[in-house]
Motif scaffolding. Structure first.
Motif, PDB file in Angstrom:
ATOM      1  N   SER A 130       0.841  -1.200   0.000  1.00  0.00           N
ATOM      2  CA  SER A 130       0.000   0.000   0.000  1.00  0.00           C
ATOM      3  C   SER A 130       0.873   1.246   0.000  1.00  0.00           C
ATOM      4  N   THR A 131       0.455   2.246  -0.761  1.00  0.00           N
ATOM      5  CA  THR A 131       1.255   3.468  -0.885  1.00  0.00           C
ATOM      6  C   THR A 131       0.434   4.693  -0.518  1.00  0.00           C
ATOM      7  N   ALA A 132       1.130   5.717  -0.072  1.00  0.00           N
ATOM      8  CA  ALA A 132       0.540   7.026   0.203  1.00  0.00           C
ATOM      9  C   ALA A 132       1.424   8.071  -0.462  1.00  0.00           C
ATOM     10  N   VAL A 133       0.896   8.691  -1.485  1.00  0.00           N
ATOM     11  CA  VAL A 133       1.663   9.672  -2.259  1.00  0.00           C
ATOM     12  C   VAL A 133       1.187  11.070  -1.904  1.00  0.00           C
ATOM     13  N   LYS A 134       2.134  11.920  -1.514  1.00  0.00           N
ATOM     14  CA  LYS A 134       1.763  13.277  -1.122  1.00  0.00           C
ATOM     15  C   LYS A 134       1.540  14.135  -2.358  1.00  0.00           C
ATOM     16  N   LYS A 135       0.394  14.808  -2.390  1.00  0.00           N
ATOM     17  CA  LYS A 135       0.066  15.728  -3.474  1.00  0.00           C
ATOM     18  C   LYS A 135      -0.465  17.011  -2.855  1.00  0.00           C
ATOM     19  N   GLY A 136       0.403  18.022  -2.824  1.00  0.00           N
ATOM     20  CA  GLY A 136       0.026  19.278  -2.196  1.00  0.00           C
ATOM     21  C   GLY A 136      -0.211  19.092  -0.711  1.00  0.00           C
ATOM     22  N   ASP A 137      -1.405  19.462  -0.277  1.00  0.00           N
ATOM     23  CA  ASP A 137      -1.734  19.312   1.143  1.00  0.00           C
ATOM     24  C   ASP A 137      -2.599  18.078   1.394  1.00  0.00           C
ATOM     25  N   THR A 138      -2.445  17.065   0.517  1.00  0.00           N
ATOM     26  CA  THR A 138      -3.176  15.811   0.685  1.00  0.00           C
ATOM     27  C   THR A 138      -2.236  14.625   0.483  1.00  0.00           C
ATOM     28  N   TYR A 139      -2.713  13.443   0.890  1.00  0.00           N
ATOM     29  CA  TYR A 139      -2.090  12.166   0.533  1.00  0.00           C
ATOM     30  C   TYR A 139      -3.109  11.354  -0.253  1.00  0.00           C
ATOM     31  N   VAL A 140      -2.634  10.650  -1.276  1.00  0.00           N
ATOM     32  CA  VAL A 140      -3.495   9.752  -2.038  1.00  0.00           C
ATOM     33  C   VAL A 140      -3.047   8.313  -1.750  1.00  0.00           C
ATOM     34  N   ILE A 141      -3.971   7.523  -1.213  1.00  0.00           N
ATOM     35  CA  ILE A 141      -3.642   6.173  -0.732  1.00  0.00           C
ATOM     36  C   ILE A 141      -4.256   5.128  -1.642  1.00  0.00           C
ATOM     37  N   ASN A 142      -3.427   4.157  -2.022  1.00  0.00           N
ATOM     38  CA  ASN A 142      -3.866   3.017  -2.811  1.00  0.00           C
ATOM     39  C   ASN A 142      -3.317   1.731  -2.195  1.00  0.00           C
ATOM     40  N   GLY A 143      -4.098   0.660  -2.299  1.00  0.00           N
ATOM     41  CA  GLY A 143      -3.630  -0.626  -1.782  1.00  0.00           C
ATOM     42  C   GLY A 143      -4.753  -1.396  -1.141  1.00  0.00           C
ATOM     43  N   SER A 144      -4.407  -2.415  -0.378  1.00  0.00           N
ATOM     44  CA  SER A 144      -5.425  -3.242   0.280  1.00  0.00           C
ATOM     45  C   SER A 144      -4.880  -3.810   1.585  1.00  0.00           C
TER      46      SER A 144
END
Length: 389
Positions: free
Chosen positions: A141-155
């Motif tokens: 699972s990953t959490a990619v920082k984009k600006g003032d957010t994180y985008v999380i993908n995985g299971s």
């Protein structure tokens, strides 16, 4: 021996808790075991009684009591013969909430820890993954920082309270190339777009909801990062000590419950003109089991005392879970045998106990993984360090 750790106040708490469980929980257990979901009202009752807050700061509605109140809560939950119900309660109070307290920001604690203590919100901890199992460092699972957010993908999978909880404490890699040094911890609301859960059908722990959870481009505020970025593995390892001790305590408590029930049964069941507790082949096996459980309990209380004083007891807590869960399985297997055909019947407690106990050497780190962790520490000299926020 227990008097070393339990005061009169502890004993009164145990009596009050036992009475509460008998009146408010036990009448519903069979229904929850069948449906696989625990009705919401009981969470609120636990909160109203203060049971979720015994280990947490008063400023968030807790009572900040010593660790042996937690031990009493764990032991008594095992003695109503629904490890699934017990797991739902302690996974909320000592997996999800432990991370809130230790790594959550003031804002997170004010909102989520307070509501968790009152029973108005339910949490789950999401670490294990379908391809990783006990290999925390191997999570995808990953959490990619984009600006003032994180985008999380995985299971994630095998998550207790994974379907019906209100929030999720989630481990994901913010820096995958760093391996276990690139893991971070996040708080995610259940209703965040992209979060979905599937309920799993289990051999035991049937009252609790265990889920597989998917994160599909789940976007959360950067403020939902808990603790420091890339320090998640250290946080997880530190809290594993508590989880493993909890599972060790659960094991000795359910083994005690099984022995107490079985000895009562054997004192009443007759064969060949005498009660079956008079047969040497059976009474000596009982004596062995009682001895093993007492040793585990004594060790577990000692480790709890040290943990309560702030010592870093990862090695000893790992030993607690490894040994106590094996002893509990052996005890319960034989106790079922001592009941003969009745042990195999669902109307007697040993059938459910056997199913529920079998998860002990699997959940929270398999026995095989635990042996390797212990070997690394005692043979290779590896020294795990406590996390610092």
């Amino acid at each position: 021996m227990g008097n070393m750790y339990f005061s009169e106040e502890h004993n009164l708490f145990r009596e009050s808790l036992r009475d509460f469980l008998k009146k408010e929980v036990v009448p519903h257990i069979d229904k929850w075991e069948k449906t696989g979901s625990i009705e919401r009202f009981i969470w609120k009752k636990f909160g109203d009684m203060g049971f979720f807050g015994i280990s947490y700061p008063e400023q968030y509605g807790g009572m900040d009591l010593d660790i042996f109140y937690m031990i009493i809560l764990l032991e008594e939950l095992q003695k109503i013969n629904s490890a699934g119900f017990a797991a739902a309660m302690w996974a909320h109070a000592y997996l999800a909430m432990t991370h809130l307290k230790a790594e959550g920001s003031d804002a997170i604690k004010e909102k989520y820890l307070t509501a968790s203590i009152t029973g108005d919100m339910i949490g789950c901890l999401c670490i294990t993954e379908p391809f990783g199992g006990s290999d925390v460092a191997g999570m995808r699972s990953t959490a990619v920082k984009k600006g003032d957010t994180y985008v999380i993908n995985g299971s994630k999978t095998f998550i207790t309270n994974g379907v019906y909880s209100d929030y999720l404490v989630v481990a994901a890699k913010t820096n995958p190339e760093l391996g276990n040094k690139g893991i971070s911890i996040f708080l995610i609301d259940r209703d965040t777009p992209g979060v979905s859960a599937t309920k799993l059908d289990k051999l035991g722990w049937r009252a609790s909801d265990t889920g597989e959870i998917a994160f599909d481009n789940v976007t959360i505020p950067a403020s939902n990062l808990m603790g420091e970025e890339n320090k998640g593995f250290a946080y997880i390892m530190q809290h594993f000590a508590t989880e493993r001790l909890i599972m060790g305590v659960n094991a000795h408590a359910r083994a005690e419950f099984a022995l107490d029930y079985t000895m009562q049964y054997m004192s009443e069941r007759t064969a060949f003109g005498k009660t079956i507790d008079r047969f040497q082949a059976l009474r000596h096996r009982l004596a062995d089991h009682i001895t093993e459980v007492e040793i585990c309990k004594t060790f577990n209380y000692t480790i709890a005392d040290r943990l309560g004083k702030g010592e870093y007891v990862v090695k000893e807590a790992t030993m607690s879970k490894l040994k106590s869960t094996k002893v509990a399985d052996d005890v319960i297997y034989d106790c079922l045998q001592f009941l003969g055909g009745y042990g195999y019947m669902e109307e007697y407690p040993l059938a459910r106990l056997l199913r529920d106990s079998r998860l002990g050497p699997i959940g929270g780190g398999t026995s095989e993984i635990l042996r390797e962790i212990i070997a690394k520490m005692v043979i290779d000299g590896k020294d795990y360090k406590p996390a610092t926020k």
